[in-house]
Design a protein around this motif. Sequence first.
Motif, PDB file in Angstrom:
ATOM      1  N   GLU A  43     -10.108  65.582  77.125  1.00 38.01           N
ATOM      2  CA  GLU A  43     -11.810  64.695  77.638  1.00 38.01           C
ATOM      3  C   GLU A  43     -12.376  64.145  78.622  1.00 38.01           C
ATOM      4  OE1 GLU A  43     -13.445  64.215  74.178  1.00 38.01           O
ATOM      5  OE2 GLU A  43     -12.879  65.756  72.758  1.00 38.01           O
ATOM      6  N   TYR A  44     -11.315  62.782  78.711  1.00 35.81           N
ATOM      7  CA  TYR A  44     -11.612  61.669  79.826  1.00 35.81           C
ATOM      8  C   TYR A  44     -11.325  62.498  81.388  1.00 35.81           C
ATOM      9  CZ  TYR A  44     -10.565  57.218  81.797  1.00 35.81           C
ATOM     10  OH  TYR A  44     -10.661  56.224  82.828  1.00 35.81           O
ATOM     11  N   ALA A  45     -10.333  63.107  81.783  1.00 34.27           N
ATOM     12  CA  ALA A  45     -10.691  64.134  82.924  1.00 34.27           C
ATOM     13  C   ALA A  45     -11.472  64.649  82.810  1.00 34.27           C
ATOM     14  CB  ALA A  45      -9.188  64.678  82.396  1.00 34.27           C
ATOM     15  N   VAL A  46     -12.036  65.360  82.170  1.00 32.33           N
ATOM     16  CA  VAL A  46     -12.586  66.005  82.424  1.00 32.33           C
ATOM     17  C   VAL A  46     -14.009  65.804  83.396  1.00 32.33           C
ATOM     18  CG1 VAL A  46     -14.161  68.144  82.209  1.00 32.33           C
ATOM     19  CG2 VAL A  46     -12.055  68.588  81.107  1.00 32.33           C
ATOM     20  N   LEU A  47     -14.413  64.780  81.299  1.00 36.46           N
ATOM     21  CA  LEU A  47     -15.066  64.061  82.735  1.00 36.46           C
ATOM     22  C   LEU A  47     -15.552  63.468  83.559  1.00 36.46           C
ATOM     23  CD1 LEU A  47     -16.853  62.149  78.969  1.00 36.46           C
ATOM     24  CD2 LEU A  47     -17.815  64.957  80.590  1.00 36.46           C
ATOM     25  N   VAL A  48     -14.302  62.838  83.571  1.00 31.04           N
ATOM     26  CA  VAL A  48     -14.084  61.962  85.380  1.00 31.04           C
ATOM     27  C   VAL A  48     -14.058  62.505  86.153  1.00 31.04           C
ATOM     28  CG1 VAL A  48     -12.346  60.187  86.275  1.00 31.04           C
ATOM     29  CG2 VAL A  48     -12.683  60.427  83.912  1.00 31.04           C
ATOM     30  N   THR A 103      -6.956  66.150  92.425  1.00 27.24           N
ATOM     31  CA  THR A 103      -7.056  64.554  92.273  1.00 27.24           C
ATOM     32  C   THR A 103      -7.437  63.476  91.980  1.00 27.24           C
ATOM     33  OG1 THR A 103      -8.266  64.183  94.273  1.00 27.24           O
ATOM     34  CG2 THR A 103      -6.316  64.696  95.162  1.00 27.24           C
ATOM     35  N   ALA A 104      -8.731  63.926  91.051  1.00 31.84           N
ATOM     36  CA  ALA A 104      -9.610  63.288  90.356  1.00 31.84           C
ATOM     37  C   ALA A 104      -8.826  64.221  89.085  1.00 31.84           C
ATOM     38  CB  ALA A 104     -10.902  64.314  90.257  1.00 31.84           C
ATOM     39  N   LEU A 105      -8.691  65.219  88.341  1.00 28.68           N
ATOM     40  CA  LEU A 105      -7.346  65.497  87.131  1.00 28.68           C
ATOM     41  C   LEU A 105      -5.918  65.161  86.962  1.00 28.68           C
ATOM     42  CD1 LEU A 105      -8.601  69.251  86.599  1.00 28.68           C
ATOM     43  CD2 LEU A 105      -9.225  67.151  85.074  1.00 28.68           C
ATOM     44  N   ILE A 106      -6.077  65.213  88.335  1.00 28.68           N
ATOM     45  CA  ILE A 106      -4.322  64.144  88.186  1.00 28.68           C
ATOM     46  C   ILE A 106      -4.343  63.301  87.790  1.00 28.68           C
ATOM     47  CG2 ILE A 106      -2.066  63.954  89.024  1.00 28.68           C
ATOM     48  CD1 ILE A 106      -2.221  67.092  90.170  1.00 28.68           C
ATOM     49  N   GLY A 107      -4.741  62.185  88.931  1.00 30.33           N
ATOM     50  CA  GLY A 107      -5.048  60.490  88.262  1.00 30.33           C
ATOM     51  C   GLY A 107      -5.564  60.259  87.301  1.00 30.33           C
ATOM     52  N   SER A 108      -6.979  60.868  86.664  1.00 32.03           N
ATOM     53  CA  SER A 108      -7.520  60.583  85.470  1.00 32.03           C
ATOM     54  C   SER A 108      -6.980  60.665  84.364  1.00 32.03           C
ATOM     55  CB  SER A 108      -8.718  61.110  84.725  1.00 32.03           C
ATOM     56  OG  SER A 108      -9.218  62.487  85.863  1.00 32.03           O
ATOM     57  N   MET A 109      -5.706  61.539  84.039  1.00 32.58           N
ATOM     58  CA  MET A 109      -4.779  61.989  83.174  1.00 32.58           C
ATOM     59  C   MET A 109      -3.756  61.345  83.307  1.00 32.58           C
ATOM     60  SD  MET A 109      -4.375  66.446  82.812  1.00 32.58           S
ATOM     61  CE  MET A 109      -3.854  66.042  81.338  1.00 32.58           C
TER      62      MET A 109
END
Length: 318
Positions: A100-105, A246-252
């Motif tokens: 959820e955090y990764a998707v929202l970010v 990059t947003a998905l991998i970085g936030s996960m």
Amino acid sequence: MVDTATMDAGAAPQAKGRDRSSPQGRRERPRRKPDQPWWFALPALAVFGVFFLLPNLLNFVYPFTDWSAFHPQIGFAGLSNFDAILHDGSLARDIRITVEYAVLVAVFQNGFGLALALLLERDTRFNRFFRAVFFLPVLISALAVGYLFRALLAQDGALNGVLSSLAGRPVDTPWLGSTTWTLLVVTLIHGWKWMGLAMLIYLAGLKSMPGDVLEAARIDGAGGWRTFWSIRFPLLAPAVTFNVTTALIGSMNTFDIVQATTAGGPGSETEVFNIYMFRVFGQGLYAQASAMSLVLFLIVVVLAVPVIVGLRRRENNQ
């Protein structure tokens, strides 16, 4: 009397032949500069091997050991660490929170970045100044950003103080203490910190668009929204692929912003996987924490690869 011209003409080929055969007559080729010695790279290779390659290789070994603060020696433990993770009770919850955090970010970071790129697209002095302003958070430490917003969003912080002045009554909203919206607030902070990078990537994509295509759309009577949605946004597909990935991998793999703002609270509602791993490592269960990092690696691969493949396929279909 012998014709000197004839003698000269006959002697010339012989001289050429002698020049080719004799070592003295050969043309010297320019000497090739010696290659740089390979051992010049040894210091960089040593740093890379000790501080990057070796720890990553050991990360595939330690999960199968009993390495902890309670054992004087390291021994083989098989799959016991993974079994402990599965029966811990927190694994499924923290995976859900992390996704959820990764998707929202990814949504906030790309939404803010694209909006800023469209607003600041023209090369004016005003726009160049604010491009630099919005890129500044990227250069600030993530921990510093987290502690800054922790102070601003505290119940007695600056935000509630401003709201109290505007409302004419005391406002003490627990922005980082609610089980309802705290995760959303932290993802907004993460998206704000990295939106400048997404803005630059989208600006590069907007600047590289062929002008004749956009001019043809204007001649055909396409409005601003129609031109953006039908022409400009599809041409931004490579930039979207890079920014979303990059947003998905970085936030996960996030840790610092969440640790600085909420430390996984309230009630573990923002306990992403790295916070969970940090908690287990702090208990002295080093091998179990290593097993969790390996699980996180597999989760990132399983979730990120289909997204990347889908975005790349979308690029090829444009």
